[in-house]
Design an enzyme around this catalytic site. Structure first.
Site, PDB file in Angstrom:
ATOM      1  N   SER A 161       4.888  -1.504  -6.691  1.00  0.00           N
ATOM      2  CA  SER A 161       3.895  -1.686  -5.616  1.00  0.00           C
ATOM      3  C   SER A 161       2.744  -2.516  -6.149  1.00  0.00           C
ATOM      4  O   SER A 161       2.465  -2.494  -7.360  1.00  0.00           O
ATOM      5  CB  SER A 161       3.354  -0.325  -5.169  1.00  0.00           C
ATOM      6  OG  SER A 161       2.197  -0.487  -4.363  1.00  0.00           O
TER       7      SER A 161
ATOM      8  N   TYR B  89       0.045   7.877  -7.385  1.00  0.00           N
ATOM      9  CA  TYR B  89       0.866   6.757  -6.888  1.00  0.00           C
ATOM     10  C   TYR B  89       0.612   5.495  -7.717  1.00  0.00           C
ATOM     11  O   TYR B  89       1.550   4.869  -8.215  1.00  0.00           O
ATOM     12  CB  TYR B  89       0.557   6.507  -5.406  1.00  0.00           C
ATOM     13  CG  TYR B  89       1.466   5.490  -4.763  1.00  0.00           C
ATOM     14  CD1 TYR B  89       2.748   5.843  -4.341  1.00  0.00           C
ATOM     15  CD2 TYR B  89       1.060   4.173  -4.576  1.00  0.00           C
ATOM     16  CE1 TYR B  89       3.590   4.905  -3.758  1.00  0.00           C
ATOM     17  CE2 TYR B  89       1.887   3.234  -3.994  1.00  0.00           C
ATOM     18  CZ  TYR B  89       3.157   3.604  -3.581  1.00  0.00           C
ATOM     19  OH  TYR B  89       3.989   2.670  -3.005  1.00  0.00           O
TER      20      TYR B  89
HETATM   21  N1  LIG Z   1       5.938   0.462   2.684  1.00  0.00           N
HETATM   22  C1  LIG Z   1       5.119  -0.189   1.878  1.00  0.00           C
HETATM   23  O1  LIG Z   1       4.183  -0.858   2.314  1.00  0.00           O
HETATM   24  C2  LIG Z   1       5.325  -0.141   0.386  1.00  0.00           C
HETATM   25  C3  LIG Z   1       4.450  -0.903  -0.415  1.00  0.00           C
HETATM   26  C4  LIG Z   1       4.638  -0.890  -1.782  1.00  0.00           C
HETATM   27  C5  LIG Z   1       5.668  -0.178  -2.350  1.00  0.00           C
HETATM   28  N2  LIG Z   1       6.496   0.561  -1.554  1.00  0.00           N
HETATM   29  C6  LIG Z   1       7.573   1.300  -2.197  1.00  0.00           C
HETATM   30  O2  LIG Z   1       8.794   1.021  -1.552  1.00  0.00           O
HETATM   31  C7  LIG Z   1       9.653   2.159  -1.660  1.00  0.00           C
HETATM   32  C8  LIG Z   1      10.132   2.557  -0.269  1.00  0.00           C
HETATM   33  O3  LIG Z   1       9.004   2.860   0.509  1.00  0.00           O
HETATM   34  P1  LIG Z   1       9.080   3.006   2.101  1.00  0.00           P
HETATM   35  O4  LIG Z   1       7.762   2.606   2.604  1.00  0.00           O
HETATM   36  O5  LIG Z   1      10.305   2.361   2.620  1.00  0.00           O
HETATM   37  O6  LIG Z   1       9.214   4.611   2.209  1.00  0.00           O
HETATM   38  P2  LIG Z   1       9.878   5.533   3.357  1.00  0.00           P
HETATM   39  O7  LIG Z   1       9.893   4.814   4.644  1.00  0.00           O
HETATM   40  O8  LIG Z   1       9.174   6.833   3.258  1.00  0.00           O
HETATM   41  O9  LIG Z   1      11.377   5.726   2.859  1.00  0.00           O
HETATM   42  C9  LIG Z   1      11.654   6.473   1.704  1.00  0.00           C
HETATM   43  C10 LIG Z   1      13.147   6.581   1.521  1.00  0.00           C
HETATM   44  O10 LIG Z   1      13.401   7.290   0.313  1.00  0.00           O
HETATM   45  C11 LIG Z   1      14.221   8.439   0.601  1.00  0.00           C
HETATM   46  N3  LIG Z   1      13.851   9.506  -0.313  1.00  0.00           N
HETATM   47  C12 LIG Z   1      12.658  10.154  -0.388  1.00  0.00           C
HETATM   48  N4  LIG Z   1      12.697  11.095  -1.336  1.00  0.00           N
HETATM   49  C13 LIG Z   1      13.935  11.044  -1.885  1.00  0.00           C
HETATM   50  C14 LIG Z   1      14.581  11.772  -2.913  1.00  0.00           C
HETATM   51  N5  LIG Z   1      13.954  12.755  -3.575  1.00  0.00           N
HETATM   52  N6  LIG Z   1      15.867  11.480  -3.214  1.00  0.00           N
HETATM   53  C15 LIG Z   1      16.522  10.492  -2.534  1.00  0.00           C
HETATM   54  N7  LIG Z   1      15.956   9.758  -1.561  1.00  0.00           N
HETATM   55  C16 LIG Z   1      14.679  10.044  -1.243  1.00  0.00           C
HETATM   56  C17 LIG Z   1      13.934   8.756   2.076  1.00  0.00           C
HETATM   57  O11 LIG Z   1      14.977   9.486   2.704  1.00  0.00           O
HETATM   58  P3  LIG Z   1      15.005  11.103   2.706  1.00  0.00           P
HETATM   59  O12 LIG Z   1      13.617  11.553   3.052  1.00  0.00           O
HETATM   60  O13 LIG Z   1      16.035  11.462   3.725  1.00  0.00           O
HETATM   61  O14 LIG Z   1      15.418  11.519   1.327  1.00  0.00           O
HETATM   62  C18 LIG Z   1      13.854   7.336   2.637  1.00  0.00           C
HETATM   63  O15 LIG Z   1      15.144   6.811   2.792  1.00  0.00           O
HETATM   64  C19 LIG Z   1       8.834   3.234  -2.363  1.00  0.00           C
HETATM   65  O16 LIG Z   1       9.120   3.226  -3.743  1.00  0.00           O
HETATM   66  C20 LIG Z   1       7.409   2.795  -2.117  1.00  0.00           C
HETATM   67  O17 LIG Z   1       6.510   3.300  -3.076  1.00  0.00           O
HETATM   68  C21 LIG Z   1       6.343   0.605  -0.199  1.00  0.00           C
END
Ligand SMILES: NC(=O)c1ccc[n+]([C@@H]2O[C@H](COP(=O)([O-])OP(=O)(O)OC[C@H]3O[C@@H](n4cnc5c(N)ncnc54)[C@H](OP(=O)(O)O)[C@@H]3O)[C@@H](O)[C@H]2O)c1
Length: 275
Positions: A149, A164
């Site tokens: 991130s 985080y």
């Molecule tokens: N969105 C942003 O703006 C942003 C920016 C920078 C970095 N990121 C990074 O990108 C990644 C994805 O973020 P996102 O925004 O797409 O998050 P999200 O919408 O909350 O999706 C998270 C995903 O991870 C799965 N997950 C959560 N806990 C888990 C576990 N213990 N074991 C297996 N799967 C698990 C969830 O499914 P279940 O809950 O069903 O397990 C879901 O598929 C993260 O690492 C986040 O830090 C996101």
């Protein structure tokens, strides 16, 4: 050159591939010809995404919790029963304990973030090494792509999300360590650091898009093509000279630094603290 970005014949596994950024990457991979395994905990959400992606290519799912080493070992064993090799591992699943004052952070909230965001990346890579090694060579490397991130690099996000930010900075250094130690055997490790993409995790980008985009130099939040395109680049021949790199995709947000005016709208009480 026309097939430079092709993923035909490649097998990929994307943690957190059921929704959000993981689903965006999984869809891009399927579209470019890979067979993709999506992994998460909630089976109903996985099934929905798997059916959607199977309509455009090859997609399967495995239910797993990757925040524990036990869960990771079970996942690797399940996967090894289905496939002889893995070409692309995307360590994407991540979480946040939200913005907290220092006093509000507990051992439990800290560990929840660290276990999924940082520990899982090391132990997923360790557990999948035998599968990654099968097809790996300097000419056709296997790939590990970690999702960090902008909160782990560049300018500070002064929402002060301590666990985080620290976990994501750890991912970037771990990427360099693993990248250097595994490249000789044809396993290339790289990281993508996204800015703001509207997802369930990033509710600020999802629910306050208009306000947020004013403070991003590119004047918009991230879109599926931006994140999928970068992951496809790293996983394809086009990206096979990247080792231990961290690619920032944020519309210039981390160059400028996140603007306090946005926080004033979303978290007025927080900004009143006047740090
Ligand atoms: N969105 C942003 O703006 C942003 C920016 C920078 C970095 N990121 C990074 O990108 C990644 C994805 O973020 P996102 O925004 O797409 O998050 P999200 O919408 O909350 O999706 C998270 C995903 O991870 C799965 N997950 C959560 N806990 C888990 C576990 N213990 N074991 C297996 N799967 C698990 C969830 O499914 P279940 O809950 O069903 O397990 C879901 O598929 C993260 O690492 C986040 O830090 C996101």
């Amino acid at each position: 050159m026309k097939d430079l970005f092709s993923l035909e014949g490649r097998t990929a596994l994307v943690t957190g591939g059921s929704v959000g950024i993981g689903a965006m990457i999984a869809e891009g991979f399927v579209d470019f010809g890979a067979k993709v395994y999506i992994v998460a905990r909630r089976e109903d959400v996985l099934t929905k995404k798997q059916e959607e992606l199977a309509a455009i290519g090859a997609c399967e799912y495995i239910v797993a919790d990757v925040s524990t080493v036990d869960g990771i070992k079970r996942l690797a064993a399940d996967y090894a029963e289905r496939e002889k090799s893995l070409d692309i591992l995307v360590n994407n699943a991540g979480t946040s304990d939200g913005r907290k004052e220092i006093e509000e952070v507990t051992e439990e909230t800290w560990d929840t973030v660290m276990d999924l965001n940082l520990k899982s990346i090391f132990f997923m890579t360790q557990a999948f090494l035998p599968s990654l090694r099968v097809g790996a060579s300097p000419e056709t490397p296997s790939n590990v792509i970690n999702i960090a991130s902008i909160d782990g690099c560049g300018k500070l996000n002064t929402a002060y999300n301590y666990a985080y930010g620290a976990s994501k900075a750890g991912v970037i250094q771990l990427d360099r360590l693993l990248g250097d130690s595994l490249a000789w055997e044809g396993i290339h490790v790289n990281t993508i650091s996204p800015g703001d993409f509207p997802t369930a995790l990033n509710k600020a980008a999802r629910d306050y898009t208009d306000e947020m985009k004013k403070s991003i130099p590119a004047k918009r939040v991230g879109e599926m093509e931006n994140i999928a395109g970068t992951a496809i680049f790293l996983a394809s021949r086009a990206g096979n000279y990247n080792v231990g790199s961290n690619i920032v995709i944020d519309g210039g947000e981390s160059v400028r630094g996140i603007q306090r005016s946005f926080f004033a709208k979303v978290w007025p009480d927080f900004v009143k603290l006047d740090r």
